[in-house]
Enzyme design. Structure first.
Site, PDB file in Angstrom:
ATOM      1  N   GLU A  27      -0.926  -9.203  -0.593  1.00 52.03           N
ATOM      2  CA  GLU A  27      -2.351  -9.487  -0.317  1.00 52.03           C
ATOM      3  C   GLU A  27      -3.152  -9.533  -1.623  1.00 52.03           C
ATOM      4  O   GLU A  27      -4.059 -10.345  -1.776  1.00 52.03           O
ATOM      5  CB  GLU A  27      -2.916  -8.429   0.638  1.00 52.03           C
ATOM      6  N   ALA A  67       0.875  -1.170   0.000  1.00 53.32           N
ATOM      7  CA  ALA A  67       0.000   0.000   0.000  1.00 53.32           C
ATOM      8  C   ALA A  67       0.910   1.216   0.000  1.00 53.32           C
ATOM      9  O   ALA A  67       2.074   1.131   0.402  1.00 53.32           O
ATOM     10  CB  ALA A  67      -0.871  -0.024   1.242  1.00 53.32           C
ATOM     11  N   GLY A 113       0.376  -4.960   1.007  1.00 55.89           N
ATOM     12  CA  GLY A 113      -0.857  -4.967   0.214  1.00 55.89           C
ATOM     13  C   GLY A 113      -0.663  -5.600  -1.158  1.00 55.89           C
ATOM     14  O   GLY A 113      -1.618  -6.125  -1.738  1.00 55.89           O
ATOM     15  N   GLU A 171       4.571  -5.161   7.218  1.00 58.05           N
ATOM     16  CA  GLU A 171       3.684  -4.333   8.043  1.00 58.05           C
ATOM     17  C   GLU A 171       4.167  -4.132   9.480  1.00 58.05           C
ATOM     18  O   GLU A 171       4.172  -3.028   9.996  1.00 58.05           O
ATOM     19  CB  GLU A 171       2.254  -4.925   8.069  1.00 58.05           C
TER      20      GLU A 171
HETATM   21  N1  DAK Z   1       4.593   3.315  -0.872  1.00 57.69           N
HETATM   22  C1  DAK Z   1       4.984   4.475  -1.416  1.00 57.69           C
HETATM   23  N2  DAK Z   1       6.111   4.622  -2.153  1.00 57.69           N
HETATM   24  C2  DAK Z   1       6.860   3.529  -2.327  1.00 57.69           C
HETATM   25  C3  DAK Z   1       6.520   2.281  -1.781  1.00 57.69           C
HETATM   26  C4  DAK Z   1       5.325   2.172  -1.009  1.00 57.69           C
HETATM   27  N3  DAK Z   1       4.886   1.037  -0.502  1.00 57.69           N
HETATM   28  N4  DAK Z   1       7.483   1.396  -2.121  1.00 57.69           N
HETATM   29  C5  DAK Z   1       8.380   2.069  -2.858  1.00 57.69           C
HETATM   30  N5  DAK Z   1       8.011   3.356  -2.998  1.00 57.69           N
HETATM   31  C6  DAK Z   1       8.718   4.428  -3.710  1.00 57.69           C
HETATM   32  C7  DAK Z   1       9.943   4.888  -2.936  1.00 57.69           C
HETATM   33  O1  DAK Z   1       9.578   5.834  -1.966  1.00 57.69           O
HETATM   34  C8  DAK Z   1      10.769   5.491  -4.065  1.00 57.69           C
HETATM   35  O2  DAK Z   1      10.250   6.772  -4.370  1.00 57.69           O
HETATM   36  P1  DAK Z   1      11.227   8.067  -4.531  1.00 57.69           P
HETATM   37  O3  DAK Z   1      11.980   8.133  -3.257  1.00 57.69           O
HETATM   38  O4  DAK Z   1      12.081   7.724  -5.722  1.00 57.69           O
HETATM   39  O5  DAK Z   1      10.271   9.193  -4.763  1.00 57.69           O
HETATM   40  C9  DAK Z   1      10.473   4.587  -5.253  1.00 57.69           C
HETATM   41  O6  DAK Z   1       9.257   3.920  -4.926  1.00 57.69           O
HETATM   42  C10 DAK Z   1      11.548   3.524  -5.497  1.00 57.69           C
HETATM   43  O7  DAK Z   1      11.743   2.823  -4.273  1.00 57.69           O
HETATM   44  P2  DAK Z   1      13.185   2.633  -3.603  1.00 57.69           P
HETATM   45  O8  DAK Z   1      14.098   3.751  -4.019  1.00 57.69           O
HETATM   46  O9  DAK Z   1      12.963   2.426  -2.148  1.00 57.69           O
HETATM   47  O10 DAK Z   1      13.673   1.297  -4.315  1.00 57.69           O
HETATM   48  P3  DAK Z   1      14.719   0.236  -3.715  1.00 57.69           P
HETATM   49  O11 DAK Z   1      15.066  -0.658  -4.851  1.00 57.69           O
HETATM   50  O12 DAK Z   1      15.838   0.924  -2.992  1.00 57.69           O
HETATM   51  O13 DAK Z   1      13.916  -0.594  -2.635  1.00 57.69           O
HETATM   52  C11 DAK Z   1      11.936  -1.763  -1.802  1.00 57.69           C
HETATM   53  C12 DAK Z   1      12.809  -1.419  -3.046  1.00 57.69           C
HETATM   54  C13 DAK Z   1      10.697  -2.470  -2.311  1.00 57.69           C
HETATM   55  C14 DAK Z   1      12.733  -2.728  -0.886  1.00 57.69           C
HETATM   56  C15 DAK Z   1      11.624  -0.474  -1.040  1.00 57.69           C
HETATM   57  O14 DAK Z   1      11.063   0.477  -1.976  1.00 57.69           O
HETATM   58  C16 DAK Z   1      10.645  -0.668   0.077  1.00 57.69           C
HETATM   59  O15 DAK Z   1      11.021  -1.165   1.155  1.00 57.69           O
HETATM   60  N6  DAK Z   1       9.401  -0.246  -0.164  1.00 57.69           N
HETATM   61  C17 DAK Z   1       8.376  -0.259   0.852  1.00 57.69           C
HETATM   62  C18 DAK Z   1       7.872  -1.658   1.100  1.00 57.69           C
HETATM   63  C19 DAK Z   1       6.785  -1.633   2.148  1.00 57.69           C
HETATM   64  O16 DAK Z   1       7.079  -1.477   3.347  1.00 57.69           O
HETATM   65  N7  DAK Z   1       5.535  -1.622   1.695  1.00 57.69           N
HETATM   66  C20 DAK Z   1       4.387  -1.351   2.517  1.00 57.69           C
HETATM   67  C21 DAK Z   1       4.003  -2.568   3.281  1.00 57.69           C
HETATM   68  S1  DAK Z   1       2.703  -2.191   4.386  1.00 57.69           S
HETATM   69  C22 DAK Z   1      -4.636  -0.513   4.627  1.00 57.69           C
HETATM   70  C23 DAK Z   1      -4.636  -1.847   4.294  1.00 57.69           C
HETATM   71  C24 DAK Z   1      -3.457  -2.459   3.999  1.00 57.69           C
HETATM   72  C25 DAK Z   1      -2.273  -1.742   4.081  1.00 57.69           C
HETATM   73  C26 DAK Z   1      -2.295  -0.407   4.439  1.00 57.69           C
HETATM   74  C27 DAK Z   1      -3.461   0.219   4.710  1.00 57.69           C
HETATM   75  N8  DAK Z   1      -5.839   0.133   4.939  1.00 57.69           N
HETATM   76  C28 DAK Z   1      -7.055  -0.638   4.846  1.00 57.69           C
HETATM   77  C29 DAK Z   1      -5.913   1.492   5.194  1.00 57.69           C
HETATM   78  C30 DAK Z   1      -1.041  -2.398   3.727  1.00 57.69           C
HETATM   79  C31 DAK Z   1       0.129  -1.926   4.160  1.00 57.69           C
HETATM   80  C32 DAK Z   1       1.330  -2.340   3.469  1.00 57.69           C
HETATM   81  O17 DAK Z   1       1.340  -2.726   2.339  1.00 57.69           O
END
Ligand code: DAK
Length: 260
Positions: free
Chosen positions: A115, A66, A112, A135
């Site tokens: 999911e 997400a 997400g 998460e």
């Molecule tokens: N959200 C927003 N931006 C993201 C993102 C994300 N999940 N994942 C990557 N990006 C963006 C980065 O910020 C970066 O943007 P800029 O800085 O260039 O503007 C760009 O994508 C490239 O990412 P990286 O530079 O970080 O790329 P790397 O190769 O260095 O790293 C990575 C890749 C996948 C390991 C890293 O990007 C990363 O750790 N990303 C986040 C992974 C993560 O934690 N995802 C979220 C999981 S929690 C809900 C229901 C469900 C959820 C939420 C709410 N509700 C019902 C309200 C679910 C929550 C989740 O999914």
């Protein structure tokens, strides 16, 4: 119909929907969730479509979760409301789709994003794919069905490990624990997914749809899956597909299912 967030192609009964937010690794924000739900609804009602494939744009990510920047400011009420709304609008719609939906996981499938892949009926991954639930490292828990669907697919112990450690697994480990159905080199991902879709398309659409219903029945509270199967099985005998499938076998020819 293609939107800027979801690119759609349609070929030989297969509709491929590609999430197009490469600058954010295809992260799911509210607009993507809405556009994807609309695209799926339109493919579901298109008589020319038999199988739907979901994938991410670029070579790096399926969906990296997400959109963290969007949900960072949510309060408890917004979180609950959006989880409820998003699950019904998109994730449950995918799971309950009578037309099979296959996730072609072309890179990171996190939070997400995983999911979303878990709501699909099957998952084909590239050997470059990495999957996980980060998460708890962000102070939340999976909110789009991950705590329920992951244990259904990989078992309780592995699900506990993946969710509590937030560790990513690679494609081979995902295959070993049953999280994905198949792993192929990235360059072969779309061909492999298409091949799986084509195999499904050879079969009776009504029997495929009814099989999905019967399988899902076993996971529903208060529903006896065996009884649901008996009902679904009985109903198959009234379909034109059943007539066609059995007649084709008897007459030693390929079936041409009307899908009714
Ligand atoms: N959200 C927003 N931006 C993201 C993102 C994300 N999940 N994942 C990557 N990006 C963006 C980065 O910020 C970066 O943007 P800029 O800085 O260039 O503007 C760009 O994508 C490239 O990412 P990286 O530079 O970080 O790329 P790397 O190769 O260095 O790293 C990575 C890749 C996948 C390991 C890293 O990007 C990363 O750790 N990303 C986040 C992974 C993560 O934690 N995802 C979220 C999981 S929690 C809900 C229901 C469900 C959820 C939420 C709410 N509700 C019902 C309200 C679910 C929550 C989740 O999914």
């Amino acid at each position: 119909m293609s939107s800027t967030l979801i690119h759609q192609t349609k070929l030989a009964g297969i509709c491929t929907l590609t999430i197009q937010r490469p600058e954010a690794l295809n992260a799911l924000n509210a607009a993507v969730i809405r556009a994807l739900a609309e695209a799926i609804q339109s493919a579901q009602s298109d008589a020319e479509v038999g199988v739907i494939v979901l994938t991410g744009s670029g070579e790096k990510a399926f969906v990296a979760g997400a959109d963290i920047k969007e949900f960072a400011d949510f309060d408890a009420e917004q979180g609950r409301h959006l989880a409820d709304h998003g699950q019904e609008l998109l994730f449950n719609r995918i799971e309950r789709s009578g037309k099979p939906i296959i996730a072609a996981i072309n890179g990171f499938a996190l939070g997400g994003g995983l999911e979303l892949a878990l709501a699909c009926h099957m998952r084909v991954a590239s050997d470059t794919a990495r999957m996980g639930f980060p998460e708890v490292s962000l102070g939340v828990i999976p909110g789009y069905g991950g705590t329920q669907r992951l244990p259904q697919v990989v078992g309780k112990g592995k699900a506990m490990e993946m969710i509590l450690t937030a560790r990513m697994v690679g494609a081979e480990e995902a295959l070993q624990c049953g999280l994905v159905n198949q792993v192929v080199p990235l360059s072969e991902l779309h061909a492999a997914t298409e091949k799986m879709a084509q195999r499904i398309l050879k079969n009776s659409p009504t029997a495929v749809e009814t099989s999905i219903q019967a399988i899902l029945a076993g996971y529903e509270d208060g529903v006896n899956g065996f009884e649901a199967e008996i009902e679904c099985f009985g109903a198959s005998f009234e379909t034109e597909d059943f007539q066609e499938g059995t007649q084709a076998f008897i007459n030693k020819r390929k079936p041409n299912f009307p899908g009714k």
